[in-house]
Design an enzyme around this catalytic site. Structure first.
Site, mmCIF file in Angstrom:
data_model
loop_
_atom_site.group_PDB
_atom_site.id
_atom_site.type_symbol
_atom_site.label_atom_id
_atom_site.label_comp_id
_atom_site.label_asym_id
_atom_site.label_seq_id
_atom_site.Cartn_x
_atom_site.Cartn_y
_atom_site.Cartn_z
ATOM 1 N N GLU A 216 -9.056 -13.745 -2.125
ATOM 2 C CA GLU A 216 -10.046 -13.552 -3.190
ATOM 3 C C GLU A 216 -10.411 -14.887 -3.831
ATOM 4 O OE1 GLU A 216 -7.251 -11.879 -2.767
ATOM 5 O OE2 GLU A 216 -7.445 -9.771 -3.338
ATOM 6 N N GLY A 271 4.177 -16.286 -9.927
ATOM 7 C CA GLY A 271 2.778 -16.150 -10.355
ATOM 8 C C GLY A 271 2.650 -15.451 -11.700
ATOM 9 N N ARG A 272 3.342 -14.325 -11.849
ATOM 10 C CA ARG A 272 3.194 -13.553 -13.088
ATOM 11 C C ARG A 272 3.986 -14.144 -14.245
ATOM 12 N NH1 ARG A 272 5.588 -11.079 -8.929
ATOM 13 N NH2 ARG A 272 7.740 -10.330 -9.103
ATOM 14 N N GLU A 357 4.674 -5.503 -10.979
ATOM 15 C CA GLU A 357 4.908 -6.325 -9.788
ATOM 16 C C GLU A 357 6.374 -6.784 -9.782
ATOM 17 O OE1 GLU A 357 2.831 -10.229 -8.737
ATOM 18 O OE2 GLU A 357 1.582 -8.830 -7.639
ATOM 19 N N HIS A 388 -8.882 7.739 -29.995
ATOM 20 C CA HIS A 388 -10.027 8.639 -29.789
ATOM 21 C C HIS A 388 -10.243 8.922 -28.312
ATOM 22 C CE1 HIS A 388 -11.154 8.472 -34.021
ATOM 23 N NE2 HIS A 388 -10.600 7.272 -33.951
ATOM 24 N N LYS A 508 -2.863 -6.778 2.411
ATOM 25 C CA LYS A 508 -3.531 -8.062 2.702
ATOM 26 C C LYS A 508 -3.698 -8.244 4.204
ATOM 27 C CE LYS A 508 -1.584 -10.788 -1.166
ATOM 28 N NZ LYS A 508 -0.746 -11.921 -1.510
HETATM 29 O O1 F6P Z 1 -0.812 -10.152 -5.693
HETATM 30 C C1 F6P Z 1 0.153 -10.963 -5.151
HETATM 31 C C2 F6P Z 1 0.167 -12.341 -5.720
HETATM 32 O O2 F6P Z 1 0.957 -13.118 -4.889
HETATM 33 C C3 F6P Z 1 0.655 -12.414 -7.175
HETATM 34 O O3 F6P Z 1 2.035 -12.373 -7.273
HETATM 35 C C4 F6P Z 1 0.057 -13.703 -7.599
HETATM 36 O O4 F6P Z 1 0.085 -13.846 -8.986
HETATM 37 C C5 F6P Z 1 -1.328 -13.563 -7.031
HETATM 38 O O5 F6P Z 1 -1.130 -12.924 -5.785
HETATM 39 C C6 F6P Z 1 -2.106 -14.825 -6.870
HETATM 40 O O6 F6P Z 1 -1.491 -15.731 -6.002
HETATM 41 P P1 F6P Z 1 -1.941 -17.233 -5.931
HETATM 42 O O7 F6P Z 1 -1.719 -17.855 -7.278
HETATM 43 O O8 F6P Z 1 -1.091 -17.864 -4.871
HETATM 44 O O9 F6P Z 1 -3.394 -17.274 -5.557
#
Ligand code: F6P
Length: 548
Positions: A216, A271-272, A357, A388, A508
């Site tokens: 993405e 990432g999170r 996650e 509401h 994916k």
């Molecule tokens: O959805 C999976 C994931 O690996 C998340 O853990 C991560 O935050 C996200 O995709 C984005 O990954 P990246 O920062 O490598 O683009």
């Protein structure tokens, strides 16, 4: 995958909680409060500027004692130390889990494979601050000499949700002549709408991706380059309009971004859990380095509290244990997070990735299938809007939905009576959920008996109330760290790896197989199940370029 009884449900502490819950389940919050007039003052903790009221849970003092025993039995204390010491507690990816190092003060030392990572963290923070100051002051110019007015963060998951949540949460502190947008979805509409009214000469893209390979993000990043070059014409312009945040210098270079314009982070940042790393560059650009450091200090204060406070006074431990109790012993399947603060409108979405996650796992650290529920579903909306819409189900539906109410003592935009009305609503909701309204009380108000059942509120719905003085950068840091460590606490008890995310992989891989079936091989026979094949064929017939 081994199918076996895991030791957790066989353990003494778990069994004691099960036996306890069998009777405690019949208790009503109305009675618990009536029996102990001091309950609301006793079952609360104040620490790090957070007032945490957990008295409206379906618990007794014994429940807390048993939950604390479960925490001790699970080795939570040594697991916390293992995390803070940089042990490779993300076992399936063989990685340390050190988001706490991102907010460690300069004097601290935290070693990963013998290297102190704290100086590395501060070097990147300094680089981010230098860049932020140049952009904020107008010193950093676009290719044609205009200052930057628009910042677009392109990323997804942890590389989007933290930045967008923090930007919205701290917008009050942001530089208002800079315009921030966030593009995450591979749906072209996200990119098109984010850029349609912008001048490329004044626009800076931050390509945020830990791996720099995420489909993405890379798709959006390439579209951004095409969009920028339509106006700027020369590829030399990329260096003035694109910066990268990543762990992957090689891919950043391949994309064409000068690594001098790359802000680094490390594989020990999930990432999170990355909003304090360079992934927070958009946040720093918006609120400035000083406020960003104040946010980090808030995170750190909660880290210290989590690491040092006794469990019975430990906010993340208590929040995590109560979630375990509601989930595993009272059968709740979800948690509603309800911030009574408009600036926290993206906080529930942020928490969804953080919690689900992390703890949406079906096997233990040893790969044994769990025989108990793990992570509940987190969801929510800012108050009072939810009242509401879905609160009807929370009050009178058939499911048990524990709620976390979050509120602040002071308004950032004080207007007339708004804030008192807002706070009256949050307190009222927690009160209504706990105590309800009996049929007798309803009838005593003059409601006819045929209507009384419809107007009756059973009550006994659990909630926590988390109250802070004011939404500041530091307060946001404390709040996020509270949930991060609560997620960790739950993961330790469930014996799962809260830091991997294998569950996102299969989709994916399948998408990568389907893309050429839609594009480059549109006449080929798709190689899937009959449903997927039919969907692919039907989609092909919709495609604009399909032969009609
Ligand atoms: O959805 C999976 C994931 O690996 C998340 O853990 C991560 O935050 C996200 O995709 C984005 O990954 P990246 O920062 O490598 O683009």
């Amino acid at each position: 995958m081994t199918e076996a009884l895991t030791s957790l449900i066989e353990s003494e502490a778990w069994k004691a909680l099960e036996a306890h819950a069998a009777t405690a389940r019949t208790l009503h919050l109305r009675d618990l409060f009536a029996q102990d007039p001091t309950r609301g003052e006793r079952l609360r903790v104040e620490a790090a500027g957070i007032y945490f009221d957990y008295s409206k849970n379906r618990i007794t003092d014994e429940t807390i004692l048993l939950l604390l025993k479960l925490a001790e039995q699970s080795g939570l204390r040594s697991r916390i130390e293992a995390m803070f010491n940089g042990d490779k507690i993300n076992v399936t990816e063989k990685r340390a889990v050190l988001h706490v190092a991102l907010r460690a003060p300069k004097e601290e030392a935290i070693l990963v494979d013998g290297t102190d990572v704290v100086p590395l963290v501060h070097a990147v923070l300094d680089k981010m601050a230098g860049f932020s100051n140049r952009v904020r002051s107008g010193e950093w110019k676009g290719y044609t000499g205009k200052p930057i007015r628009n910042v677009i963060n392109i990323g997804i998951g942890g590389s989007d949700l933290g930045p967008v949540m923090a930007y919205e949460a701290l917008r009050h502190y942001s530089q208002r002549d800079l315009n921030f947008r966030f593009v995450s979805n591979v749906d072209g509409t996200d990119f098109a709408e984010a850029t349609r009214d912008l001048d490329a000469e004044e626009t800076l893209f931050i390509i945020s991706s830990k791996t720099f390979t995420t489909l993405e993000t890379m798709t959006n990043a390439h579209s951004a380059r095409v969009w920028a070059l339509e106006t700027l014409k020369h590829s030399a312009a990329i260096a003035r309009h694109f910066v990268a945040v990543s762990t992957n210098a090689e891919e950043v270079e391949k994309f064409g971004i000068d690594t001098a314009n790359m802000f680094e982070f490390w594989d020990w940042v999930g990432g999170r859990y990355s909003m304090d790393s360079a992934i927070g560059l958009s946040t720093m650009l918006a609120i400035g380095p000083e406020n960003f450091h104040a946010m980090l200090a808030g995170f750190h204060e909660m880290d210290v509290h989590f690491r040092t406070a006794p469990f019975e006074h430990n906010l993340p431990v208590l929040l995590g244990l109560l979630a375990i109790y509601n989930n595993n012993f009272l059968g709740a399947q979800t948690v509603a997070v309800l911030p009574y603060e408009q600036y926290l409108k993206r906080f529930p979405a942020y928490l969804q990735q953080l919690t689900m996650e992390s703890n949406g796992k079906h096997v233990t650290l040893d790969g044994v299938k769990v025989d108990y529920q793990t992570g509940p579903i987190y969801w929510g909306e800012p108050g009072t809007n939810g009242q509401h819409s879905f609160y009807q189900l929370i009050h009178q539906g058939t499911r048990l939905i524990p709620c976390d109410f979050i509120a602040f003592g002071q308004a950032l935009n004080p207007i007339g009576r708004h804030h008192d009305i807002l706070l009256a609503n949050v307190f009222a909701q927690a009160e209504a959920l706990a105590f309800g309204k009996t049929t007798q009380e309803v009838e005593a108000d003059g409601t006819p008996s045929w209507l009384a059942p419809h107007r009756t509120f059973e009550g006994n719905r659990p909630s926590n109330t988390i109250l802070l003085e004011k939404l500041t950068p530091a307060a946001l840091g404390k709040l996020v760290a509270l949930y991060e460590h609560s997620v960790f606490t739950q993961g330790v008890i469930w014996k799962i790896d809260s830091f991997d995310q294998w569950g996102v992989e299969l989709g994916k891989v399948l998408a990568q197989r389907i893309i050429p079936e839609l594009e480059s091989k549109p006449d080929s026979k798709p190689g899937h199940d009959s449903s997927t094949n039919a969907l692919i064929k039907h989609y092909r017939s919709f495609r604009k370029d399909a032969a009609k």
